[in-house]
Write an enzyme that holds these catalytic residues in place. Sequence first.
Site, PDB file in Angstrom:
ATOM      1  N   ARG A  23       0.829  -1.211   0.000  1.00 50.61           N
ATOM      2  CA  ARG A  23       0.000   0.000   0.000  1.00 50.61           C
ATOM      3  C   ARG A  23       0.861   1.258   0.000  1.00 50.61           C
ATOM      4  O   ARG A  23       0.482   2.284  -0.571  1.00 50.61           O
ATOM      5  CB  ARG A  23      -0.909   0.019   1.234  1.00 50.61           C
ATOM      6  CG  ARG A  23      -1.978  -1.050   1.250  1.00 50.61           C
ATOM      7  CD  ARG A  23      -2.904  -0.896   2.450  1.00 50.61           C
ATOM      8  NE  ARG A  23      -3.771  -2.052   2.590  1.00 50.61           N
ATOM      9  CZ  ARG A  23      -3.569  -3.039   3.460  1.00 50.61           C
ATOM     10  NH1 ARG A  23      -2.533  -2.984   4.288  1.00 50.61           N
ATOM     11  NH2 ARG A  23      -4.392  -4.057   3.504  1.00 50.61           N
ATOM     12  N   GLU A  36       5.770 -19.387   1.151  1.00 50.92           N
ATOM     13  CA  GLU A  36       4.862 -20.100   2.044  1.00 50.92           C
ATOM     14  C   GLU A  36       4.932 -21.592   1.715  1.00 50.92           C
ATOM     15  O   GLU A  36       4.716 -21.987   0.573  1.00 50.92           O
ATOM     16  CB  GLU A  36       3.427 -19.587   1.871  1.00 50.92           C
ATOM     17  CG  GLU A  36       2.346 -20.441   2.474  1.00 50.92           C
ATOM     18  CD  GLU A  36       2.548 -20.720   3.956  1.00 50.92           C
ATOM     19  OE1 GLU A  36       2.336 -21.875   4.373  1.00 50.92           O
ATOM     20  OE2 GLU A  36       2.916 -19.791   4.700  1.00 50.92           O
ATOM     21  N   SER A  42      -2.899 -16.340   4.245  1.00 50.46           N
ATOM     22  CA  SER A  42      -3.855 -15.396   4.846  1.00 50.46           C
ATOM     23  C   SER A  42      -5.162 -16.070   5.249  1.00 50.46           C
ATOM     24  O   SER A  42      -6.245 -15.686   4.824  1.00 50.46           O
ATOM     25  CB  SER A  42      -4.149 -14.256   3.861  1.00 50.46           C
ATOM     26  OG  SER A  42      -2.983 -13.546   3.546  1.00 50.46           O
ATOM     27  N   CYS A  46      -7.542 -20.095  13.649  1.00 48.99           N
ATOM     28  CA  CYS A  46      -8.456 -20.155  14.796  1.00 48.99           C
ATOM     29  C   CYS A  46      -9.811 -20.726  14.401  1.00 48.99           C
ATOM     30  O   CYS A  46     -10.565 -21.191  15.259  1.00 48.99           O
ATOM     31  CB  CYS A  46      -8.644 -18.766  15.397  1.00 48.99           C
ATOM     32  SG  CYS A  46      -7.127 -18.010  16.010  1.00 48.99           S
ATOM     33  N   VAL A  83      11.584 -21.930   2.886  1.00 46.81           N
ATOM     34  CA  VAL A  83      12.899 -21.316   3.064  1.00 46.81           C
ATOM     35  C   VAL A  83      13.692 -22.189   4.024  1.00 46.81           C
ATOM     36  O   VAL A  83      13.228 -22.498   5.132  1.00 46.81           O
ATOM     37  CB  VAL A  83      12.773 -19.879   3.594  1.00 46.81           C
ATOM     38  CG1 VAL A  83      14.143 -19.319   3.946  1.00 46.81           C
ATOM     39  CG2 VAL A  83      12.100 -19.002   2.549  1.00 46.81           C
ATOM     40  N   TYR A 431     -25.767   0.547  30.259  1.00 49.20           N
ATOM     41  CA  TYR A 431     -26.726  -0.254  31.031  1.00 49.20           C
ATOM     42  C   TYR A 431     -28.104  -0.179  30.409  1.00 49.20           C
ATOM     43  O   TYR A 431     -28.608   0.890  30.054  1.00 49.20           O
ATOM     44  CB  TYR A 431     -26.828   0.226  32.483  1.00 49.20           C
ATOM     45  CG  TYR A 431     -28.109  -0.256  33.150  1.00 49.20           C
ATOM     46  CD1 TYR A 431     -28.267  -1.606  33.445  1.00 49.20           C
ATOM     47  CD2 TYR A 431     -29.167   0.613  33.399  1.00 49.20           C
ATOM     48  CE1 TYR A 431     -29.444  -2.076  34.002  1.00 49.20           C
ATOM     49  CE2 TYR A 431     -30.357   0.159  33.960  1.00 49.20           C
ATOM     50  CZ  TYR A 431     -30.497  -1.193  34.259  1.00 49.20           C
ATOM     51  OH  TYR A 431     -31.662  -1.658  34.797  1.00 49.20           O
ATOM     52  N   ARG A 447     -15.434  -3.917  42.463  1.00 48.67           N
ATOM     53  CA  ARG A 447     -15.825  -3.390  43.765  1.00 48.67           C
ATOM     54  C   ARG A 447     -15.389  -4.337  44.889  1.00 48.67           C
ATOM     55  O   ARG A 447     -14.868  -3.888  45.919  1.00 48.67           O
ATOM     56  CB  ARG A 447     -17.341  -3.185  43.800  1.00 48.67           C
ATOM     57  CG  ARG A 447     -17.831  -2.451  45.040  1.00 48.67           C
ATOM     58  CD  ARG A 447     -19.261  -1.993  44.878  1.00 48.67           C
ATOM     59  NE  ARG A 447     -20.177  -3.117  44.692  1.00 48.67           N
ATOM     60  CZ  ARG A 447     -21.498  -2.967  44.559  1.00 48.67           C
ATOM     61  NH1 ARG A 447     -22.031  -1.749  44.555  1.00 48.67           N
ATOM     62  NH2 ARG A 447     -22.281  -4.007  44.397  1.00 48.67           N
TER      63      ARG A 447
END
Length: 459
Positions: A23, A36, A42, A46, A83, A431, A447
């Site tokens: 970019r 790769e 990409s 997960c 690599v 809330y 608290r």
Amino acid sequence: MRERLVVIGGDAAGMSAASQARRLKDPDELEIVAFERGHHASYSACGIPYWVAGDVDDPEQLVARTPEEHRARHIDLRTRTEVTEIDVAGGRVRSRRLPDGQEVWTGFDKLVVATGARPVRPPLPGIDAPGVHGVQTLDDGQALLDTLRGTKGRQAVVVGAGYIGVEMAEALLRRDYEVTLLNRAPEPMTTLDPDMGRLVHEAVTGLGIRMVNEAEVTEIRTDEHGRARAVVTSDAEYPADVVVLGIGVRPESELAEAAGLPVGDFGGILTDQAMRVRGQSAIWAGGDCVEVLDLVAGRQRHIPLGTHANKQGQVIGTNVGGGYATFPGVVGTAVSKVCDLEIARTGLLEAEAREAGFQFVTATVEATSRAGYFPGAASMTVKMLAERRTGRLLGTQIVGREGAGKRVDVAAVALTAGMTVEQMTALDLGYAPPFSPVWDPVLVAARKATQAVRAHGAG
């Protein structure tokens, strides 16, 4: 004169770096070559457990950008190419094409090392037998699905009860397997304190998964054809038509270490805040192969997460492209789920806080995700750690049903800002009865932690 950027690794950190650099620099200013060793680039590792479970129909849905899309943006992405050597002094890397073994040297002006992490595979008898699977890449996920579709038996053993192990146990259960989950620790999810891990244990067994804690695997027993048939521990044997390893990962840093690049105590590559490798002017590293600064403990840690990898890639690409960016560190935030149980943590566990030299107090509360009278209100348990003298928040863990997990983000922001638990009690959180009680569960915990700090004489 046109420079050449070489990127080793085509997933989150590597391709984020390459894309950001593109970019900022046109192809006539910067040539980008990326290597790769897998078929894909990409993608979301997960998401593999959810693909195996059937929540995701097509692995292509896990791919953010294909190799062809990268190439269309003038990034020379070479898949199925590994690599094998970095020549720092010569400014070049040696690569090998996996289909035919052809090796070539490629020079670089700037280098990004984004080699990721590798699943832990302890040197046990039978660990490499057919039917034993890791789940690190899309290729791994496809291999596991092929085994599941080709196996007549319905018994599965998952070794390791961290995030991946628990998620894979659920995925296999949903594919109608009888699942045994073997865990070395006293409770699952060692990313939680044991009292919170116990809640996960109860949820897992409630699903019908056999949970075996303090189980030391000694062997993967095979049949006459060499395929896995059972997992053996020090005191039992568990039949298995398929075995999934969820023992964790280690930084894939051997390539960098062999080239003389510095690695830390956890085996990850060491960088500065610009993600430049320490001692190098034109080499960067990011993703699961690096160590990062823990902003709470003030020390380096290995925390392999896609969120970090993508951010680090953006930082690297910005710096490679002539801009300026830094990655200051992390607070250790992670979230997961098993069926409808949400599991989250940020900051330090009790053992980590002790190791870092903190004196602390803890507070644990039971609360609900919505106003108690509102339909759908679900229970959750929130645990907080605070420094004994100052009241500074050190960590938060949350286990509960719908609406529990993402509440950890409030604590993550408080940790990053260095807030005390008393300061947290004044946070102006949203809330309404459908979203939260008047006192949000995180603030209830804050608290109670404030009270514990005061009881120990904090000023």
